[in-house]
Design an enzyme around this catalytic site. Structure first.
Site, PDB file in Angstrom:
ATOM      1  N   SER A 296       3.522  11.648  94.860  1.00 22.05           N
ATOM      2  CA  SER A 296       4.268  12.671  94.135  1.00 22.05           C
ATOM      3  C   SER A 296       3.629  14.039  94.376  1.00 22.05           C
ATOM      4  O   SER A 296       2.518  14.100  94.900  1.00 22.05           O
ATOM      5  CB  SER A 296       4.181  12.360  92.618  1.00 22.05           C
ATOM      6  OG  SER A 296       4.514  13.499  91.834  1.00 22.05           O
TER       7      SER A 296
ATOM      8  N   TYR B 116       0.790  10.714  84.418  1.00 17.09           N
ATOM      9  CA  TYR B 116       1.495  10.537  85.694  1.00 17.09           C
ATOM     10  C   TYR B 116       0.679  11.149  86.835  1.00 17.09           C
ATOM     11  O   TYR B 116       0.497  10.544  87.885  1.00 17.09           O
ATOM     12  CB  TYR B 116       2.859  11.202  85.576  1.00 17.09           C
ATOM     13  CG  TYR B 116       3.797  11.073  86.740  1.00 17.09           C
ATOM     14  CD1 TYR B 116       3.976  12.124  87.633  1.00 17.09           C
ATOM     15  CD2 TYR B 116       4.555   9.916  86.935  1.00 17.09           C
ATOM     16  CE1 TYR B 116       4.874  12.023  88.687  1.00 17.09           C
ATOM     17  CE2 TYR B 116       5.451   9.807  87.989  1.00 17.09           C
ATOM     18  CZ  TYR B 116       5.611  10.875  88.860  1.00 17.09           C
ATOM     19  OH  TYR B 116       6.498  10.774  89.912  1.00 17.09           O
TER      20      TYR B 116
HETATM   21  C1  GCO Z   1       8.216  16.052  86.540  1.00 16.33           C
HETATM   22  C2  GCO Z   1       8.999  15.284  87.565  1.00 16.33           C
HETATM   23  C3  GCO Z   1       8.084  14.905  88.719  1.00 16.33           C
HETATM   24  C4  GCO Z   1       8.900  14.414  89.880  1.00 16.33           C
HETATM   25  C5  GCO Z   1       8.094  14.090  91.093  1.00 16.33           C
HETATM   26  C6  GCO Z   1       7.540  15.297  91.734  1.00 16.33           C
HETATM   27  O1  GCO Z   1       8.398  15.833  85.334  1.00 16.33           O
HETATM   28  O2  GCO Z   1       7.446  16.911  86.976  1.00 16.33           O
HETATM   29  O3  GCO Z   1       9.616  14.200  87.002  1.00 16.33           O
HETATM   30  O4  GCO Z   1       7.215  13.999  88.306  1.00 16.33           O
HETATM   31  O5  GCO Z   1       9.639  13.320  89.561  1.00 16.33           O
HETATM   32  O6  GCO Z   1       7.104  13.156  90.847  1.00 16.33           O
HETATM   33  O7  GCO Z   1       6.851  14.941  92.892  1.00 16.33           O
END
Ligand code: GCO
Length: 264
Positions: free
Chosen positions: A147, A160
């Site tokens: 990501s 995340y």
């Molecule tokens: C967020 C998004 C990101 C994207 C992606 C970016 O809330 O910033 O959901 O997480 O999905 O991962 O690369």
């Protein structure tokens, strides 16, 4: 010669979380390049059956397997089922993932752990069991879906980012340990794509929507199908000497510091 390099005919490809979104777009690409597709999800059998029907409607040889990628017993059983019913897995795309958007100081430890478990631990669990046959066959391809958060922080997505940052390094270490078996392990780093996962922040007038359109040199959200090419490349002979690399498909976000909103 050139197209042959990208031909996946006869290959078996497992894409986790391939009933919708980015997983489905990448799986469709691999299927269109000739791979026999293992469709995975964990929400409902009907969702998997619908996805399999969709792939079959495109002429793709697809098979559905419902299992929880965070549950090691379920993963072991599913891989054995896949190998006996379809064949040994040549290509693994660890795509299944979740996100929880909460400021870190307000995030429950259980929520933090759940994000790490699905987004970082499950790619390890599934890869650990799939790679055994790849090592025996002296060939294989593994792609971990990273990501922007493998490189950048962002308010509210701390768990995340921790998982996706860790996944980048797990990718490099898998490559370090498994390249000698002619197994290529790489990552794909999607930028901001129009999916159900980004729907809450991609609303017209939503400040984050404006921010992304301004922050992305391509000045648009990505179309999930924009990921198919990267998935085919990292699954094919064309990438036989590419290892431990994360290919960012982000419309240029990581290439730039960005610009003020009044600059065109
Ligand atoms: C967020 C998004 C990101 C994207 C992606 C970016 O809330 O910033 O959901 O997480 O999905 O991962 O690369």
């Amino acid at each position: 010669m050139s197209t042959e390099l990208f031909n996946l005919k006869g290959k078996v490809a497992l894409v986790t979380g391939s009933t919708h979104g980015l997983g489905m777009a990448m799986a469709k690409g691999l299927g269109m390049a000739g791979a026999r597709l293992i469709v995975n999800g964990n929400s409902s059998q009907s969702k998997i059956d619908d996805a399999v029907d969709y792939y079959k409607s495109l002429g793709i040889d697809a098979y559905g397997f419902k299992f929880n990628v965070t549950n090691e017993e379920e993963v072991i059983k599913a891989i054995n089922d896949i190998q006996s019913k379809v064949g040994s897995i040549d290509i693994l795309v660890n795509n299944a993932g979740i996100i929880k958007r909460t400021p870190l100081e307000d995030m429950e430890v259980e929520d933090f752990k759940e994000v790490i478990n699905v987004d970082l631990v499950s790619p390890f669990i599934v890869s650990k069991h799939v790679v055994k046959t790849m090592i025996a066959k002296k060939q294989g391809k593994i792609i971990n879906i990273c990501s922007m958060m493998s490189e950048l922080g962002r308010n509210t997505v701390g768990a995340y980012a921790a998982a996706k940052g860790g996944l980048k390094m797990l990718t490099q270490n898998m490559a370090t340990e498994w390249a000698k078996h002619n197994i290529q392990v790489n990552g794909i780093g999607p930028g901001y794509f129009a999916t159900s996962q980004t729907a809450p922040i991609r609303v017209d007038g939503h400040p984050f929507n404006e921010f992304i359109l301004n922050r992305t040199p391509a000045a648009k959200w990505g179309d999930p199908d924009d990921l198919a090419g990267a998935a085919i490349f990292l699954s094919s002979r064309a990438s036989d000497f590419v290892n431990g690399h994360v290919l960012y498909v982000d419309g240029g976000i990581l290439a730039t510091i960005g610009k003020p909103s009044n600059e065109s």
